[in-house]
Design a protein around this motif. Sequence first.
Motif, short mmCIF file in Angstrom:
data_model
loop_
_atom_site.label_atom_id
_atom_site.label_comp_id
_atom_site.label_asym_id
_atom_site.label_seq_id
_atom_site.Cartn_x
_atom_site.Cartn_y
_atom_site.Cartn_z
N PHE A 141 0.83 -1.21 0.00
CA PHE A 141 0.00 0.00 0.00
C PHE A 141 0.86 1.26 0.00
N ASP A 142 1.59 1.49 1.10
CA ASP A 142 2.37 2.72 1.24
C ASP A 142 3.58 2.74 0.31
N GLY A 143 3.69 3.79 -0.50
CA GLY A 143 4.82 3.91 -1.40
C GLY A 143 4.72 3.05 -2.64
N THR A 144 3.62 2.32 -2.77
CA THR A 144 3.38 1.50 -3.96
C THR A 144 2.09 1.96 -4.63
N LEU A 145 0.97 1.82 -3.94
CA LEU A 145 -0.28 2.40 -4.44
C LEU A 145 -0.36 3.89 -4.09
N THR A 146 0.14 4.25 -2.91
CA THR A 146 0.27 5.67 -2.57
C THR A 146 1.64 6.14 -3.05
N ALA A 147 1.90 7.43 -2.87
CA ALA A 147 3.16 7.98 -3.38
C ALA A 147 4.29 7.98 -2.37
N THR A 148 3.95 7.91 -1.08
CA THR A 148 4.96 8.07 -0.03
C THR A 148 5.10 6.82 0.80
N PRO A 149 6.34 6.34 1.04
CA PRO A 149 6.55 5.19 1.92
C PRO A 149 5.91 5.40 3.28
N GLY A 150 5.49 4.32 3.91
CA GLY A 150 4.73 4.40 5.14
C GLY A 150 5.42 5.09 6.29
N ASP A 151 6.75 4.99 6.36
CA ASP A 151 7.46 5.60 7.47
C ASP A 151 7.57 7.11 7.34
N ARG A 152 7.08 7.65 6.21
CA ARG A 152 7.16 9.09 6.00
C ARG A 152 5.79 9.71 5.74
N SER A 153 4.73 8.98 6.05
CA SER A 153 3.40 9.49 5.70
C SER A 153 2.40 9.24 6.82
N ALA A 154 1.63 10.26 7.16
CA ALA A 154 0.56 10.12 8.15
C ALA A 154 -0.69 9.60 7.46
N VAL A 163 -1.77 11.62 -16.51
CA VAL A 163 -1.26 11.72 -15.15
C VAL A 163 -1.05 13.19 -14.82
N THR A 164 -1.72 13.67 -13.79
CA THR A 164 -1.57 15.06 -13.37
C THR A 164 -0.34 15.20 -12.48
N GLU A 165 0.13 16.42 -12.35
CA GLU A 165 1.26 16.67 -11.46
C GLU A 165 0.89 16.32 -10.03
N ALA A 166 -0.38 16.49 -9.68
CA ALA A 166 -0.83 16.18 -8.33
C ALA A 166 -0.64 14.71 -8.02
N ALA A 167 -0.79 13.86 -9.05
CA ALA A 167 -0.65 12.43 -8.83
C ALA A 167 0.79 12.04 -8.56
N ARG A 168 1.72 12.87 -9.02
CA ARG A 168 3.14 12.56 -8.84
C ARG A 168 3.71 13.18 -7.56
N GLU A 169 3.05 14.21 -7.05
CA GLU A 169 3.56 14.90 -5.88
C GLU A 169 2.86 14.42 -4.62
N PRO A 170 3.60 13.91 -3.65
CA PRO A 170 2.98 13.41 -2.42
C PRO A 170 2.16 14.48 -1.72
N ALA A 171 1.02 14.06 -1.17
CA ALA A 171 0.16 15.00 -0.45
C ALA A 171 0.88 15.60 0.73
N SER A 172 1.81 14.83 1.31
CA SER A 172 2.54 15.32 2.48
C SER A 172 3.40 16.53 2.11
N VAL A 173 3.87 16.55 0.84
CA VAL A 173 4.68 17.70 0.39
C VAL A 173 3.79 18.90 0.18
N ARG A 174 2.63 18.69 -0.45
CA ARG A 174 1.71 19.80 -0.68
C ARG A 174 1.24 20.40 0.64
N GLY A 175 1.10 19.53 1.66
CA GLY A 175 0.62 20.00 2.94
C GLY A 175 1.56 20.96 3.62
N LEU A 176 2.83 21.00 3.17
CA LEU A 176 3.81 21.88 3.76
C LEU A 176 3.81 23.25 3.12
#
Length: 219
Positions: A49-62, A205-218
């Motif tokens: 799931f994390d870092g595979t279906l989502t963009a960010t590995p689990g240890d770096r994503s809430a 593929v939108t740029e949003a799909a490539r950029e982790p939500a955790s980055v946008r949140g900052l």
Amino acid sequence: MLRLGDEAFESASLEGSATVSANFSGLTDPRRTTQKQVSGGVSAIMFDFDGTLTATPGDRSARRYKIAELKERSGMLRPWLERLGGAGIVMGIISKSTEDTILTALGVAGLLELFQGPIVGKAVGFEGKAGFIEALCETGLLSTLRPGISARSVLLVDDDILELNRCREHGIQTYPAPLDGGLQDDEFREVCLLLGIQAPAKPKVTEAAREPASVRGLR
């Protein structure tokens, strides 16, 4: 929706399939190239799931970022998942995240119905995900969905090299997700090629799909 039965947790114990090498996006670590062990005859795909279906590995994503990322990536993921499912492959998820987080994210992203296989959360054990997959094939839900299935006809797609190594040692086919950013069109296209499945028309593929939500949140 099918789940991992309690009896499957109790059962946990080839050769590596032919190595396929290709230069696809995100696979910059040479160790990952050796994890492309897809020989065909795949009846089920278990996705991390994390870092595979989502963009960010689990240890770096809430949790909230995991849900947001999957929703934003759903437009890219759906055509590929539909094509794999349409080819008769059972798809499930096996992750260290909780089952609740996975199911919530799939529901929000509108992808829940595409995963008719097991959804296994908190997949932490002595033999790693390999042990869970073997249990699913021997006495768990994969044995119900595909009677006679063996671990050799299961493909694990994961960004964790240790998990991929364990699965290779158990004869499970493996495909590495990128170091970061999650699966993209190139990886899905290669998986389809390796499995002899025609790829769908190239998704947008939108740029949003490539950029982790955790980055946008900052921002």
